[in-house]
Design a protein around this motif. Structure first.
Motif, PDB file in Angstrom:
ATOM      1  N   GLN A  94      -2.602   4.765  -1.001  1.00  0.00           N
ATOM      2  CA  GLN A  94      -3.319   4.840   0.266  1.00  0.00           C
ATOM      3  C   GLN A  94      -4.798   5.155   0.079  1.00  0.00           C
ATOM      4  OE1 GLN A  94      -0.401   6.144  -0.427  1.00  0.00           O
ATOM      5  NE2 GLN A  94       1.007   6.158   1.316  1.00  0.00           N
ATOM      6  N   ILE A 104       0.828  -1.205   0.000  1.00  0.00           N
ATOM      7  CA  ILE A 104       0.000   0.000   0.000  1.00  0.00           C
ATOM      8  C   ILE A 104       0.867   1.262   0.000  1.00  0.00           C
ATOM      9  CG2 ILE A 104      -1.678   1.340   1.323  1.00  0.00           C
ATOM     10  CD1 ILE A 104      -2.785  -1.314   2.383  1.00  0.00           C
ATOM     11  N   PRO A 113      -6.315   1.355  -1.740  1.00  0.00           N
ATOM     12  CA  PRO A 113      -5.367   0.316  -1.301  1.00  0.00           C
ATOM     13  C   PRO A 113      -5.812  -1.108  -1.578  1.00  0.00           C
ATOM     14  CG  PRO A 113      -6.685   1.028   0.542  1.00  0.00           C
ATOM     15  CD  PRO A 113      -7.169   1.816  -0.644  1.00  0.00           C
ATOM     16  N   TRP A 152      -7.428   3.112   5.568  1.00  0.00           N
ATOM     17  CA  TRP A 152      -7.308   2.290   4.366  1.00  0.00           C
ATOM     18  C   TRP A 152      -8.492   1.344   4.181  1.00  0.00           C
ATOM     19  CZ3 TRP A 152      -1.573   0.721   5.633  1.00  0.00           C
ATOM     20  CH2 TRP A 152      -0.744   1.836   5.419  1.00  0.00           C
TER      21      TRP A 152
END
Length: 291
Positions: free
Chosen positions: A36, A30, A39, A166
């Motif tokens: 980000q 990631i 992800p 995430w």
């Protein structure tokens, strides 16, 4: 050797080591790919971390992954999705959500395909949670204690991704925690009753495919059957959380009030016969599952 209780601590350490290693690899993916905000690839890697731990424990422990056989219990794995659907429908009637039943029809028609695809990824988690760790816990502990342990580990597995933004939303973490508790109870019942990982795979895959998307058409974010405030709708919403907990609690009550024949007749070892995890007694007894 593969069921020798004296090696359980060794198995758990290998399991944890493999899980953490692949988990960190996913986090690295990631960060390294600067995704980000999207992800998905890294999260997919992380979904296979429990499988990596289970496989490492399986061969280096050595231990057992209880895959089991296909059975009608796989159909029962769809029950949490059905109860969440009912909760969403009720929510739309009382004004906490909006239902588009035309879109819902398309979503349900495609749902077998979507659930199958989602279940392929769910194998990565369930082989570790319900395939390896759950049977290991149930050899020693009661259903509720085992569910508490697995639920805590499963929550901890998700928490960093949520906190870092995430996966899901931090504001929805309380509702997600309740949903995790319900799913843990329900999949525990499936694992005990079916002696297989596949019903839990279906339950997990169906949840990710339909509940997490608001019953979207093949995961299409622009074609969602149930919309509304994320406080209520989605896997981080309270409608899914309440429905999940109710389903898990009812399934647990049914399971514990109707012991399986082999569990009802099995002799429960007394305290002197119990061997704590990590004991190296060469005469460690085989302990039957307890309801």
């Amino acid at each position: 050797m593969r069921t020798d209780a004296a090696l359980d601590l060794r198995r758990i350490l290998f399991y944890a080591g493999g899980l953490v290693a692949i988990y960190m690899l996913g986090v690295g993916v990631i960060i390294a790919t600067h995704t980000q905000n999207h992800p998905q690839v890294g999260v997919l890697v992380i979904m296979f971390a429990p499988m990596a731990g289970a496989l490492l424990a399986r061969f280096a422990g050595p231990g057992v992954i209880r895959w089991g056989r296909f059975s009608w219990w796989m159909i029962a794995g769809l029950i949490p999705v059905v109860t969440v659907f009912v909760a969403y429908a009720i929510g739309s009637r009382i004004g906490v959500g909006v239902a588009n039943y035309g879109v819902l029809g398309r979503a349900l028609i495609l749902s077998p395909i979507v659930i199958f695809i989602s279940s392929l990824a769910a194998v990565g988690e369930e082989s570790g949670w319900r395939g390896f760790l759950w049977p290991l816990m149930r050899q020693r502990w009661s259903f509720l204690v085992s569910a508490l342990v697995i639920g805590a580990v499963w929550w901890t597995y998700h928490a960093p991704l949520i906190i870092l933004g995430w996966y899901g939303s931090l504001a929805g973490l309380p509702a997600f925690t309740v949903a995790i508790a319900g799913v843990t109870l329900f999949t525990g019942v499936l694992a005990d009753r079916s002696r297989a990982v596949w019903p839990s795979v279906i339950a997990h895959g169906a949840w990710n495919a339909l509940v997490a998307t608001g019953f979207a058409v093949a995961g299409n974010a622009s074609l969602v059957a149930f919309t509304g405030s994320t406080f209520w709708i989605g896997e981080f919403g309270w409608l899914a959380a309440i429905a999940s907990l109710a389903t898990g609690a009812l399934a647990t009550w049914w399971h514990l009030s109707r012991p399986m024949p082999e569990l009802a007749t099995a002799r429960t070892p007394n305290r002197a016969e119990r061997t704590p995890i990590g004991s190296h007694s060469p005469t460690a007894p085989t302990i039957a599952l307890k309801p």
